[in-house]
Design an enzyme around this catalytic site. Structure first.
Site, PDB file in Angstrom:
ATOM      1  N   GLY C  29       0.832  -1.198   0.000  1.00  0.00           N
ATOM      2  CA  GLY C  29       0.000   0.000   0.000  1.00  0.00           C
ATOM      3  C   GLY C  29       0.864   1.243   0.000  1.00  0.00           C
ATOM      4  N   ARG C 319     -20.574  12.852  11.802  1.00  0.00           N
ATOM      5  CA  ARG C 319     -21.154  12.278  10.584  1.00  0.00           C
ATOM      6  C   ARG C 319     -22.270  11.294  10.844  1.00  0.00           C
ATOM      7  NH1 ARG C 319     -15.386  11.421   7.612  1.00  0.00           N
ATOM      8  NH2 ARG C 319     -15.164  13.622   7.108  1.00  0.00           N
TER       9      ARG C 319
HETATM   10  C1  LIG Z   1     -13.762  10.634  -0.756  1.00  0.00           C
HETATM   11  C2  LIG Z   1     -13.048  10.559   0.535  1.00  0.00           C
HETATM   12  C3  LIG Z   1     -12.753  11.712   1.234  1.00  0.00           C
HETATM   13  C4  LIG Z   1     -12.063  11.651   2.441  1.00  0.00           C
HETATM   14  N1  LIG Z   1     -11.784  12.812   3.086  1.00  0.00           N
HETATM   15  C5  LIG Z   1     -11.063  12.766   4.236  1.00  0.00           C
HETATM   16  C6  LIG Z   1     -10.684  13.943   4.898  1.00  0.00           C
HETATM   17  O1  LIG Z   1     -11.002  15.053   4.471  1.00  0.00           O
HETATM   18  N2  LIG Z   1      -9.960  13.861   6.022  1.00  0.00           N
HETATM   19  C7  LIG Z   1      -9.580  12.658   6.522  1.00  0.00           C
HETATM   20  O2  LIG Z   1      -8.895  12.645   7.517  1.00  0.00           O
HETATM   21  N3  LIG Z   1      -9.909  11.515   5.906  1.00  0.00           N
HETATM   22  C8  LIG Z   1     -10.657  11.534   4.784  1.00  0.00           C
HETATM   23  N4  LIG Z   1     -10.991  10.366   4.152  1.00  0.00           N
HETATM   24  C9  LIG Z   1     -10.506   9.096   4.664  1.00  0.00           C
HETATM   25  C10 LIG Z   1      -9.046   8.890   4.289  1.00  0.00           C
HETATM   26  O3  LIG Z   1      -8.819   9.397   3.020  1.00  0.00           O
HETATM   27  C11 LIG Z   1      -8.660   7.435   4.262  1.00  0.00           C
HETATM   28  O4  LIG Z   1      -9.116   6.799   5.354  1.00  0.00           O
HETATM   29  C12 LIG Z   1      -7.167   7.308   4.273  1.00  0.00           C
HETATM   30  O5  LIG Z   1      -6.608   8.087   3.264  1.00  0.00           O
HETATM   31  C13 LIG Z   1      -6.721   5.894   4.106  1.00  0.00           C
HETATM   32  O6  LIG Z   1      -5.327   5.854   3.884  1.00  0.00           O
HETATM   33  P1  LIG Z   1      -4.565   4.483   3.819  1.00  0.00           P
HETATM   34  O7  LIG Z   1      -3.162   4.836   3.614  1.00  0.00           O
HETATM   35  O8  LIG Z   1      -4.911   3.687   4.984  1.00  0.00           O
HETATM   36  O9  LIG Z   1      -5.155   3.713   2.579  1.00  0.00           O
HETATM   37  P2  LIG Z   1      -5.301   4.095   1.030  1.00  0.00           P
HETATM   38  O10 LIG Z   1      -4.921   5.460   0.756  1.00  0.00           O
HETATM   39  O11 LIG Z   1      -6.628   3.625   0.614  1.00  0.00           O
HETATM   40  O12 LIG Z   1      -4.203   3.213   0.334  1.00  0.00           O
HETATM   41  C14 LIG Z   1      -4.344   1.867   0.117  1.00  0.00           C
HETATM   42  C15 LIG Z   1      -3.149   1.383  -0.620  1.00  0.00           C
HETATM   43  O13 LIG Z   1      -3.109  -0.009  -0.580  1.00  0.00           O
HETATM   44  C16 LIG Z   1      -2.961  -0.543  -1.861  1.00  0.00           C
HETATM   45  N5  LIG Z   1      -3.659  -1.810  -1.885  1.00  0.00           N
HETATM   46  C17 LIG Z   1      -4.918  -2.068  -1.496  1.00  0.00           C
HETATM   47  N6  LIG Z   1      -5.171  -3.360  -1.624  1.00  0.00           N
HETATM   48  C18 LIG Z   1      -4.061  -3.942  -2.089  1.00  0.00           C
HETATM   49  C19 LIG Z   1      -3.699  -5.264  -2.429  1.00  0.00           C
HETATM   50  N7  LIG Z   1      -4.542  -6.267  -2.295  1.00  0.00           N
HETATM   51  N8  LIG Z   1      -2.463  -5.481  -2.891  1.00  0.00           N
HETATM   52  C20 LIG Z   1      -1.569  -4.464  -3.030  1.00  0.00           C
HETATM   53  N9  LIG Z   1      -1.860  -3.222  -2.706  1.00  0.00           N
HETATM   54  C21 LIG Z   1      -3.086  -2.960  -2.246  1.00  0.00           C
HETATM   55  C22 LIG Z   1      -3.531   0.468  -2.774  1.00  0.00           C
HETATM   56  O14 LIG Z   1      -2.945   0.362  -4.037  1.00  0.00           O
HETATM   57  C23 LIG Z   1      -3.122   1.749  -2.082  1.00  0.00           C
HETATM   58  O15 LIG Z   1      -1.815   2.080  -2.448  1.00  0.00           O
HETATM   59  C24 LIG Z   1     -11.683  10.407   2.955  1.00  0.00           C
HETATM   60  C25 LIG Z   1     -11.987   9.253   2.263  1.00  0.00           C
HETATM   61  C26 LIG Z   1     -12.677   9.312   1.060  1.00  0.00           C
HETATM   62  C27 LIG Z   1     -13.025   8.063   0.375  1.00  0.00           C
END
Ligand SMILES: Cc1cc2nc3c(=O)[nH]c(=O)nc-3n(C[C@H](O)[C@H](O)[C@H](O)COP(=O)(O)OP(=O)(O)OC[C@H]3O[C@@H](n4cnc5c(N)ncnc54)[C@H](O)[C@@H]3O)c2cc1C
Ligand code: HEM
Ligand code: HEM
Ligand code: SF4
Ligand code: F3S
Ligand code: FES
Lengths: 250, 254, 626
Positions: C29, C319
């Protein structure tokens, strides 16, 4: 109120395979759906007929991740200005329209399959210097360096680039200048970027050239298709930065 | 310290060269038009002007400027060819089946897309032009001299006049001059953009100036051959001031 | 508790710089969590291999976050502090999160902003050049930092830049367009992963000394959600099947301000940033079945229901509360728009008060996005919004070190369950992802590596081939299935079940029938799905098929979790447990816990474990925003 849409889609099995435009007719397209949802619908139809669905890239489907990108009737991201392919809605077409869909074409973006291309050249351009070297844990307080609102806004304009590659696809020279200059401009405007300013611009331009992108003849077609309306003023800034670095760097 | 050749061969460097040389040529063309407009004032005015130029800097200025122009011209042409043909071809070996224009803030135009075409036309034009006027290769235009023996004046006016008596040459010049207009329509503001010498505030102004100059130059250059063609003197009666030179200082054909 | 992190940091075991190079870390990720982790581990000198689904690390779904990121900087001098952010987050999560984790998060929030500024993230500024803040749901102080409506993008690009820098420095090797399909355990420790190269179809084995899952949330189990179409549960689900406990799967957040669904072909819903609620007012017609256009409904006949029901927080309630209130109004027939499933979000008064230019500066890109999608201009007519699945608080269970129940398997960001309890406050997911990646994992991973003796593993070991065969078998099974329904159709069916029965309001009967329906749908999937193409090429249909197969198991677990949790808390609303005024009623005596589920080999029989929660610093009260 559903529409009949005729599609001509570039199909190419793999990087080196011979490709061609193939025609499809969709009988039941709702004007409310997005362009990519129309392709989803086409793919369901193809899968059911036992045919190979059309490969195309998309992820966020709201214009921010930069994954999607098709050349629609000769224009990258299609007929609407300031929007990505995934944001395009079918309501801008009328029943009976024929739409030609092709992949982004550039030596720097080899085709993987159908409409999917490899844009890793952009990653390599960023690797060559599109960042501020700041190790986690080493930062001073966020308010330690005040940055005027105007500068911050201008930097943000440039930083808005989503790395979609439409600028390259649209450029008659397949130049990556807009993408590269957007990052250079952001970091040249902000004081945080100043320490590495000269190396950054020299290295990023060199990498851009090494990736076989073309030169910029100032057609500004890139600015027009750019979903974030990044201005070719960033290209001018990149040139200033470049010449200044080239002439004064030790 | 980055290497000079690496800089000038980079995509930014190439355009820098292109812009500098293009602007140089642009400035020459402006001056050239102004000088050529003296044709409208008649033979004396024009011929004296040519003489005046020849004698500048003990007669060294013109050859020096010519050399500079030639270099600019060659560099400009070579770089233009690299940018618009070699690099473009390498960067997009397979083109689109269907092409379109995005409109909006795009500056892609017939002018911008045909820089290489208009450029090549100019490339063909200039040697022909020089052969005609500078070296008097066009047989219908005898280069004569007049004035006192010690201060001879080349009768360039008559050469020009003879050339443009021929509708073929008028047509050729008109075509090339229109092409020049197109070239500069995109070229002038573009050169500033290539030098990074633009700013959101003056960009619209710059574009306007660029387009203005392109149009004015094209009109001026197109007007001259047509004017000369329509206002011919009667060649059957030899023009009074023409005398046969005792010596031919330029060594040009008699 | 407040000193726990400081204490840990100064007592954690360290890996010497020369030894770091010898450890190979697999980071899956590249979102805020993964990108930040891979970059900082690279900076420390570990040998990092980083994987993502997209063609570039910069496209992880974090890029889509619009609103902002919280930090207890108190630059506004409005009474903010680490404790207050901690308190707001625990309370916002309806007292279902672990105090110590949340405190650490609040503490680190301050460093995150500094780090991001240093990277050149162009945060919004005041004229004087200092960082600007806005307010967000669930807080009475202004502590949200933002970069227009693209905060997630800018933060992610900051992390991505750092990551690219490490790629350049050769400490990180990127593997884009790779999907994790299994975890490899050697002697009970996570020692490798199996990936499918999405371009060539090759099934690759990668060995390492620790595995970090940073794979994001699983809201796409609802089919329609605000998440990107490639978001999935596959990575954490396969880890779950290898022994990692899955905690609080039913805790999902339904976001109140999304653009309502337009038709049956729709593939996702678009979020309108919650920041819109700062200046927009939410209302419905006071009378049910009022079909007049909004402009013709006089002020007196409008019901600003959030302001009416929650005078203290008004339009800025958390929310879960805002979503339920909107659903409540629509259930009463007061909804507007086609199908009466939306409410108005009105800027008319804000435009008068602030002027068109200011509103455009603040929300211009969101308004444009709304216009583009719906064809309506929000400057002239109120937006229509409706709740949509958005975030999953549940995820793999982790301890204070972010380590799952499989040693050596760390889980960061939205993929873990750790910090948000039963409801996440706006602008705190970005904070958590970056805290985990930049500041927590470098310490806890070092501690793990230094305190275990690792035998070197080889990707040619038997465990790797066993896992690979497992993956290949799965793919073959999908491709050999010559059914008649497409993956997307079945995903849609699952989404409808989840939305109707495991969505905003749940009850026993609905959950029980959902469990049956999902099981049946799963059978149908495996007997009647049609997946096109082959495994040896780019095959999106196959990718989606694998993910939907996992959702069909996870969905059932979510329903079971919701059924078991006989209370309402945060985003989990059981209609049987509500106060007279229709607010969530917790059952603290029975459910002051995280429910962590163990895979037993059969989706129908998961085993429940409980982590009891204790509150030392805050006393769980009835959450009130009135
Ligand atoms: C539309 C929207 C608006 C948002 N706005 C806000 C906000 O204003 N403020 C806030 O704090 N939060 C917000 N959130 C929530 C926040 O964006 C997410 O919770 C957070 O960015 C998640 O980050 P992460 O690094 O955990 O995962 P992600 O950014 O989802 O990254 C997941 C990574 O894992 C990889 N991956 C997934 N599955 C696999 C697999 N099987 N094999 C290999 N790679 C894989 C993907 O390629 C990606 O690189 C928002 C969410 C959404 C959907
Ligand atoms: C009097 C003669 C000429 C003048 C005044 C002139 C002027 C200019 C100017 C001002 C530019 C803009 C430079 C820039 O964008 O940076 C330009 C571009 C160009 N010129 Fe010329 N030019 C002349 C002759 C030629 C010739 C002979 C060629 C040859 C082949 C040529 C080919 C080009 C090309 C291809 C470009 C576009 C470069 C690009 O794509 O960026 N020009 N010219
Ligand atoms: C109607 C149009 C034109 C007319 C009548 C005209 C006329 C002339 C004349 C009479 C000369 C000879 C000067 C001399 O020998 O001293 C000359 C030289 C020259 N012209 Fe033109 N010209 C025209 C257009 C152009 C254009 C468009 C260009 C460039 C693209 C050009 C480039 C030159 C050059 C390079 C020389 C040589 C300069 C020198 O050696 O001094 N001319 N022209
Ligand atoms: S500059 Fe614009 S068109 Fe080019 S990659 Fe960035 S967003 Fe896309
Ligand atoms: S379209 Fe191409 S030529 Fe330059 S201004 Fe844009 S990169
Ligand atoms: S799919 Fe993300 S920008 Fe289009």
């Amino acid at each position: 109120m559903s529409m009949v849409i005729n599609l001509r889609i570039w199909r190419q099995a793999s990087k080196d395979a011979q490709g061609q435009l193939v025609s499809y007719t969709m009988k039941n397209v709702s004007p409310d759906i997005s362009f990519l949802e129309m392709l989803d619908q086409l793919n369901d139809q193809l899968i059911k007929e036992g045919k190979d669905p059309v490969a195309f890239d998309s992820d966020c489907r709201e214009g921010i991740c930069g994954t999607c990108g098709l050349v629609i009737d000769g224009v990258a991201h299609g007929p609407r200005r300031g929007c990505t392919t995934c944001e395009l809605r079918m309501r801008h077409y009328k029943s009976g329209d024929t739409i030609t869909i092709e992949p982004f074409r550039a030596e720097g973006f080899p085709i993987i399959k159908d409409l999917v291309v490899n844009r890793s050249a952009f990653d390599r351009i960023i690797q060559s210097g599109g960042y501020v070297a700041a190790n986690a844990g080493s930062a001073p307080d966020g308010n330690a360096i005040p940055i005027g609102k105007d500068i911050a806004e201008e930097a943000m304009d440039a930083a808005a680039c989503i790395g979609c590659g439409a600028c390259v696809a649209a450029c008659p020279n397949a130049s990556a200048s807009l993408f590269t200059s957007a990052k250079i401009s952001q970091l040249a405007l902000l004081p945080q970027g100043h320490a590495e300013r000269q190396n950054r611009v020299l290295n990023m331009v060199a990498q851009m050239d090494a990736e076989n992108f073309g030169d910029c003849s100032n057609h500004a077609e890139c600015e027009a298709v750019c979903p974030k309306s990044i201005s070719i003023q960033t290209i001018a800034r990149m040139r200033r930065e470049y010449m200044a670095a080239a002439l004064t760097k030790h | 310290m980055p290497h000079l050749s690496a800089i000038l061969n980079s995509s930014v460097g190439k355009k820098f060269l292109q812009a500098i040389t293009g602007l140089g040529l642009f400035v020459f063309v402006i001056g050239h038009l102004i000088g050529n407009l003296l044709l409208l004032l008649g033979a004396d005015a024009f011929n004296h002007y040519a003489k005046f130029l020849e004698e500048l800097g003990h007669g060294m200025l013109v050859p020096a400027a010519d050399f500079g122009l030639l270099m600019f011209f060659l560099v400009h042409a070579v770089t233009g060819f690299r940018v618009a043909v070699l690099d473009r071809g390498r960067a997009r070996p397979v083109g689109y089946q269907k092409t379109g224009n995005a409109g909006g803030r795009s500056r892609k135009s017939i002018a911008s897309m045909s820089m290489i075409v208009t450029g090549v036309l100019l490339l063909i034009f200039v040697p022909v032009h020089l052969a005609n006027f500078k070296y008097g290769a066009f047989p219908a235009a005898p280069l004569g001299y007049y004035g006192p023996q010690e201060n001879q004046i080349r009768d360039l006016y008559t050469v020009v006049e003879h050339l443009f008596a021929d509708p073929f040459w008028v047509g050729f010049y008109v075509v090339v001059m229109v092409a020049l207009g197109f070239h500069l329509w995109h070229g002038v503001w573009s050169a500033f953009q290539s030098l990074g010498a633009t700013h959101p505030r003056w960009m619209p102004f710059l574009t306007l100036i660029g387009h203005g100059f392109a149009v004015l130059l094209a009109i001026g250059f197109v007007y001259l051959p047509i004017y000369m063609n329509l206002n011919q003197r009667n060649f059957d009666q030899p023009a009074p001031p023409v005398t046969t030179p005792a010596a031919n200082p330029t060594g040009g054909p008699q | 508790m407040a000193d726990k992190w400081t204490y840990f940091k100064s007592h954690a075991k360290l890996v010497s710089p020369a030894n770091k190079r010898k450890f190979k870390i697999l980071v899956v990720g590249t979102g805020l969590a993964g990108g930040a982790a891979a970059a900082s581990l690279g900076e420390l000198g570990y040998q990092v291999h980083c994987f993502c689904l997209q063609d570039s690390a910069r496209r992880a779904h974090s890029v889509a976050a619009q609103g902002g990121i919280n930090a207890a900087k108190n630059y506004q001098n409005d009474g903010d502090s680490v404790f207050r952010l901690f308190y707001d987050t625990v309370k916002g999560g309806d007292f279902r999160s672990r105090e110590a984790n949340v405190y650490r998060l609040a503490e680190l929030s301050v460093n995150i902003i500094d780090q991001c500024v240093a990277q050149g993230v162009p945060f919004a500024r005041e004229y004087g050049g200092h960082l600007a803040n806005r307010s967000f749901g669930g807080a009475q102080v202004s502590r949200t930092f933002y970069a227009r409506g693209q905060t997630g993008q800018q933060l992610l690009l900051g992390a991505y830049g750092s990551l690219m820098r490490q790629v350049h420095a050769k400490t990180v090797e990127m593997h884009e367009r790779h999907e994790l399909l299994d975890i490899v355990l050697v002697d009970g420790h996570a020692r490798g992963i199996i990936c499918r190269n999405l371009v060539t179809g090759e099934i690759e084995r990668h060995a390492g000394d620790a595995v970090l899952l940073c794979t994001g949330g699983y809201s796409t189990v609802f089919y329609l959600s605000t998440n990107a179409v490639n978001c999935n549960a596959t990575a954490i689900w396969r880890a779950h099947k290898r022994g990692a406990l899955f905690a609080n799967p039913c805790f999902t957040q339904i976001h109140p301000t999304c653009i309502p669904q337009l038709g049956d072909e729709q593939s996702k819903l678009t979020l309108m940033s919650e920041s819109l609620r700062n200046d927009g007012r939410v209302w419905v017609p006071a009378k049910a079945d009022d079909t007049r256009p909004p402009a013709q409904i006089p002020e007196g006949e409008r019901d600003y229901f959030l302001e009416r029901r929650y005078p203290a927080f008004g339009n800025l309630v958390p929310r879960d509360i805002a979503s339920r209130a909107a659903k409540h109004e629509c259930d009463d027939g007061k909804g507007v728009g086609p199908g009466k499933r939306s409410v108005y979000l009105d800027f008319a008064q804000a435009i008068v008060r602030l002027g068109h230019t200011t509103v455009e500066q603040r929300y211009g890109n969101l308004f444009a996005m709304y216009d583009e999608i719906t064809g309506d201009d929000p400057y002239h007519t109120p937006m229509r919004i409706y709740p949509a699945p958005h975030y999953t608080m549940g995820g793999l269970w982790v301890d204070y070190h972010l380590q799952s129940t499989i040693p050596g398997l760390f889980v960061l960001g939205e993929a873990n369950f750790s910090d948000h309890g039963a409801n996440r406050l706006g602008a705190s997911a970005l904070m958590q992802g970056l805290a985990d990646g930049y500041f927590v994992i470098p310490y806890t991973l070092g501690d793990y590596l230094a305190s275990h003796k690792h035998k070197p593993v080889d990707k040619d070991g038997p465990a790797f081939f066993e896992a690979k065969d497992n993956v290949t078998g799965n793919i073959k099974r999908l491709l050999d299935n010559k059914g008649s329904r497409t993956v997307r159709e079945i995903h849609w069916d699952l989404g409808r079940i989840m939305w109707n029965k495991v969505g905003m309001a749940r009850d026993e009967a609905g959950l029980k029938s959902a469990i049956d329906e999902i099981a049946r749908l799963r059978d149908e999937f495996w007997s009647n799905v049609k997946v096109s193409g082959t495994g040896e090429q780019l095959n999106k249909d196959l990718e989606f098929a694998g993910r939907v197969a996992d959702f069909l198991e996870l969905g059932e677990l979510m329903a079971r979790d919701a059924l078991t949790r006989e209370e309402s808390c945060g985003g989990h609303f059981r209609t049987e447990y509500q106060t007279e005024e229709g607010e969530a009623r917790r059952q603290d005596d029975k459910f002051m816990c995280a429910q962590a589920w163990e895979w037993t080999g059969d989706a129908k029989n998961p085993k429940l474990h409980r982590e009891e929660l204790t509150f030392e610093e805050v006393s769980p009260g009835q959450r009130s925003y009135k």
